[in-house]
Design a protein around this motif. Sequence first.
Motif, PDB file in Angstrom:
ATOM      1  N   PHE A 195      42.031  54.300  35.336  1.00 44.26           N
ATOM      2  CA  PHE A 195      41.112  53.195  35.536  1.00 44.26           C
ATOM      3  C   PHE A 195      41.832  52.006  36.170  1.00 44.26           C
ATOM      4  O   PHE A 195      41.273  51.293  37.002  1.00 44.26           O
ATOM      5  N   ASP A 196      43.094  51.783  35.779  1.00 45.48           N
ATOM      6  CA  ASP A 196      43.879  50.719  36.398  1.00 45.48           C
ATOM      7  C   ASP A 196      44.121  51.018  37.874  1.00 45.48           C
ATOM      8  O   ASP A 196      44.114  50.105  38.714  1.00 45.48           O
ATOM      9  N   ARG A 197      44.325  52.280  38.191  1.00 44.98           N
ATOM     10  CA  ARG A 197      44.502  52.659  39.590  1.00 44.98           C
ATOM     11  C   ARG A 197      43.236  52.371  40.389  1.00 44.98           C
ATOM     12  O   ARG A 197      43.295  51.899  41.533  1.00 44.98           O
ATOM     13  N   PHE A 198      42.088  52.626  39.788  1.00 45.74           N
ATOM     14  CA  PHE A 198      40.809  52.352  40.449  1.00 45.74           C
ATOM     15  C   PHE A 198      40.666  50.848  40.731  1.00 45.74           C
ATOM     16  O   PHE A 198      40.288  50.444  41.834  1.00 45.74           O
ATOM     17  N   SER A 256      43.062  48.756  41.094  1.00 43.76           N
ATOM     18  CA  SER A 256      44.032  48.399  42.137  1.00 43.76           C
ATOM     19  C   SER A 256      43.487  48.722  43.521  1.00 43.76           C
ATOM     20  O   SER A 256      43.691  47.952  44.477  1.00 43.76           O
ATOM     21  N   LEU A 257      42.804  49.867  43.635  1.00 43.57           N
ATOM     22  CA  LEU A 257      42.190  50.205  44.926  1.00 43.57           C
ATOM     23  C   LEU A 257      41.140  49.179  45.330  1.00 43.57           C
ATOM     24  O   LEU A 257      41.062  48.769  46.499  1.00 43.57           O
ATOM     25  N   MET A 258      40.328  48.749  44.348  1.00 40.19           N
ATOM     26  CA  MET A 258      39.286  47.775  44.658  1.00 40.19           C
ATOM     27  C   MET A 258      39.898  46.436  45.047  1.00 40.19           C
ATOM     28  O   MET A 258      39.423  45.758  45.972  1.00 40.19           O
ATOM     29  N   GLU A 259      40.959  46.030  44.372  1.00 42.69           N
ATOM     30  CA  GLU A 259      41.640  44.786  44.721  1.00 42.69           C
ATOM     31  C   GLU A 259      42.220  44.859  46.124  1.00 42.69           C
ATOM     32  O   GLU A 259      42.145  43.903  46.900  1.00 42.69           O
ATOM     33  N   ALA A 260      42.828  46.002  46.456  1.00 38.27           N
ATOM     34  CA  ALA A 260      43.449  46.156  47.774  1.00 38.27           C
ATOM     35  C   ALA A 260      42.394  46.116  48.881  1.00 38.27           C
ATOM     36  O   ALA A 260      42.603  45.500  49.929  1.00 38.27           O
ATOM     37  N   GLU A 261      41.254  46.770  48.670  1.00 36.21           N
ATOM     38  CA  GLU A 261      40.201  46.764  49.682  1.00 36.21           C
ATOM     39  C   GLU A 261      39.612  45.362  49.859  1.00 36.21           C
ATOM     40  O   GLU A 261      39.295  44.948  50.961  1.00 36.21           O
ATOM     41  N   ARG A 262      39.474  44.655  48.745  1.00 36.30           N
ATOM     42  CA  ARG A 262      38.934  43.298  48.829  1.00 36.30           C
ATOM     43  C   ARG A 262      39.900  42.390  49.599  1.00 36.30           C
ATOM     44  O   ARG A 262      39.482  41.554  50.406  1.00 36.30           O
ATOM     45  N   ALA A 263      41.204  42.582  49.379  1.00 38.20           N
ATOM     46  CA  ALA A 263      42.194  41.764  50.072  1.00 38.20           C
ATOM     47  C   ALA A 263      42.214  42.056  51.563  1.00 38.20           C
ATOM     48  O   ALA A 263      42.444  41.168  52.382  1.00 38.20           O
TER      49      ALA A 263
END
Length: 385
Positions: free
Chosen positions: A373-376, A378-385
């Motif tokens: 879930f933390d990996r998920f 992180s993916l959302m944070e990276a895409e938002r950035a």
Amino acid sequence: MTTAARGAQAPAVLVLEDGRSFRGRAYGAVGETFGEAVFSTGMTGYQETLTDPSCHRQVVVMTNPHIGNTGMNDEDAESSRIRAAGCVVRDPARTPSNWRSARSLDEDLRAQGVVGISGIDTRALTRHLRENGTMRAGIFSGAAVAEEAALLDRVRSAPPMSGADLTAEVTTRSGYVVPAVGTKRFTVVVIDLGVRGSTPHRLARLGAEVHVLPASATPEEVAAPEPDGVFLSEGPGDPGTADHPTALVRQVLERGTPLFAVGFGHQLLGRALGFPTRKLKHGHRGGNQPVQARNESGTWTGGKVEITSHNHGFAVDAPLDGVTETPYGRVEVSHICLNDSVVEGLRLLDRPAFSVQYHPEAGNGPDEPGQLFDRFTSLMEAERA
């Protein structure tokens, strides 16, 4: 199909489609039920297992001989009711003993009309299913036992799990929202293929406002909340029949929205990528299944091993080594089962998407895979950035 009358002393019989039968006593409701006979190897967690929507139309055999000792409570259910078609135990607890226990398993089975059987040799039954594979079964108790000559034909006339499209029978009828716990960080859409109740709340605790949508949702409905990520849930049935949600997965991949898929959802991601799916001989069920992750060097040697919770009878067929080119870029197998080398995870290398076959929310089972879930996020944070 059933009566709610107490049947603790009523005779009962379990009949398998290959003709083998096991005699015992009624447990739960008295009557008859049909489903696919499967075994669950967890020593605990029978409440989570029986209420898991992935158990829809399954007769669940508990391999642990003593079941029911902690009773049933109002906190640990994975859905609003028992989803299994039938329950098979060897030695049911006479009196549950736990500070959270609200009633016995037998009481819940009777109240919900779920037919079960107790007092049979579940070790012999499990060995039979391991050697011969899962198969259709019927449990008959009370007056139905007297019709023994006709019972086998009735079991063989029940629908098999292969080719079964069950998503519409377990998905939510309408969408709903689970608010984020604390400060809202993300918006996540969950496609409900038979989602376990603990999953949306696990996402909410990570700061996600969770929009749970039925499996029949359109691409426009999935995109409407402007999600930072999409979660594809667990569920029952043959993934080869789930064409509409598979098409939804392709739409998500094309948009580049971060995607996390588990269980049945993992199988649909595999289909969307072009991999075939197949039915396993006896499947994986229980909270003690060993899974190995591919390590950073891209090999299996020395990869981390996790003990995980499973409930599936189908699998994705993908190459265990190397990278596969798909319409959505490069894909590799990220996890395998150490018992039989079944694919347990997929990782897209060119898009923000990944999946696991097991259940990372630890209901029931160990919490080791919770890092997914933390990996998920992180993916959302990276895409938002």
